[in-house]
Write a protein that holds these residues in place. Sequence first.
Motif, PDB file in Angstrom:
ATOM      1  N   LEU A 164       2.565   4.902 -14.168  1.00 45.43           N
ATOM      2  CA  LEU A 164       2.539   3.516 -14.631  1.00 45.43           C
ATOM      3  C   LEU A 164       2.647   3.474 -16.148  1.00 45.43           C
ATOM      4  N   LEU A 166       1.971   0.796 -18.823  1.00 42.23           N
ATOM      5  CA  LEU A 166       1.175  -0.426 -18.751  1.00 42.23           C
ATOM      6  C   LEU A 166       0.896  -0.999 -20.134  1.00 42.23           C
ATOM      7  N   LEU A 204      -5.194  -2.077 -14.135  1.00 43.13           N
ATOM      8  CA  LEU A 204      -5.240  -0.664 -13.764  1.00 43.13           C
ATOM      9  C   LEU A 204      -6.249  -0.425 -12.649  1.00 43.13           C
ATOM     10  N   LEU A 212      -2.328   8.277  -8.137  1.00 46.29           N
ATOM     11  CA  LEU A 212      -1.829   7.930  -9.469  1.00 46.29           C
ATOM     12  C   LEU A 212      -1.992   9.141 -10.385  1.00 46.29           C
ATOM     13  N   VAL A 215      -0.612   7.667 -16.524  1.00 50.94           N
ATOM     14  CA  VAL A 215      -0.721   6.319 -17.084  1.00 50.94           C
ATOM     15  C   VAL A 215      -0.326   6.395 -18.553  1.00 50.94           C
ATOM     16  N   ALA A 234      -8.841   2.172 -21.041  1.00 49.85           N
ATOM     17  CA  ALA A 234      -8.205   2.840 -19.898  1.00 49.85           C
ATOM     18  C   ALA A 234      -9.061   3.985 -19.370  1.00 49.85           C
ATOM     19  N   LEU A 247      -3.416  10.555 -19.227  1.00 49.33           N
ATOM     20  CA  LEU A 247      -3.323   9.337 -20.025  1.00 49.33           C
ATOM     21  C   LEU A 247      -2.646   9.640 -21.355  1.00 49.33           C
TER      22      LEU A 247
END
Length: 279
Positions: A164, A166, A204, A212, A215, A234, A247
């Motif tokens: 994702l 985002l 999220l 997942l 990100v 996050a 991340l």
Amino acid sequence: MAYMRSVRLSVLASGSGGNCLYVEAGETRILLDAGLPLKETTRRCSEVGLDARELTDIFLTHEHADHCGGAGVLSRKLGVRVHATRGTMRALRDQPAIEQQRELHAGQPVQLGALTVTPVAVPHDAWEPVAYVFDDGVTRAALVTDLGCAPASVVRTLQGLDALILEMNHDPRLLADGPYPWSLKQRIRSDRWHLSNAQGAELLAQIMHGGLRQVTLAHLSEHNNSESHARKAAEAVLRKYGSSAQLCIGSQTHALPPLVLKPQFTAPLRRARQLALFA
């Protein structure tokens, strides 16, 4: 075989100075948004081992210059097709050649070789703006920026992602104390402009699941946010759900190294996992 494919992504640029995401699946190589000039797009592709000359298609989220400013030139110089909603295409200041224009509609997938690209209607101060979900039948990812809120229809569409990108545009306190005029601050905070860190974190959390893997936080405001504020929001969600997702944060100044998403599930197992999300 389908389960041997992989999807490769690189955030070439993210922020109010220009946005651009490179996506590759099989022989298909596209850009989601083209907010950089041709020369800079080519340079950033080269910087991370990609070749802009191999691009065949651009998909635009909306007509704001930081998302579409390079699309017309890329189309003319490289022969790249440009896909956009009717509202976005009509609002472009630099129109691609007619023969390179491809009209799309929210909710209607576009098939390009191994890659399926599905536009998703989002609330933003633009003409028919969309986000994008894209997959190769096994690996599924999404680009979700430039929306003031996340309606249930958007949340439903984003279930079962492997990766994702985002939006976490602003921190409310930094925005309130920042240099922007009051009218612009109100516009940014509206439900048709940009997600705050808290709103991005909430979205999220709503789509979180065990599969997942990646990100990337995107479209951070230079004046009204910081990497530490966005990352903190996050990371709190990832910790809450015990997620091991990687991340990272998109940059305005340089391209992120390509991320290769190798499939972890065969198609039947992926289908079973997606059904489980709605059980």
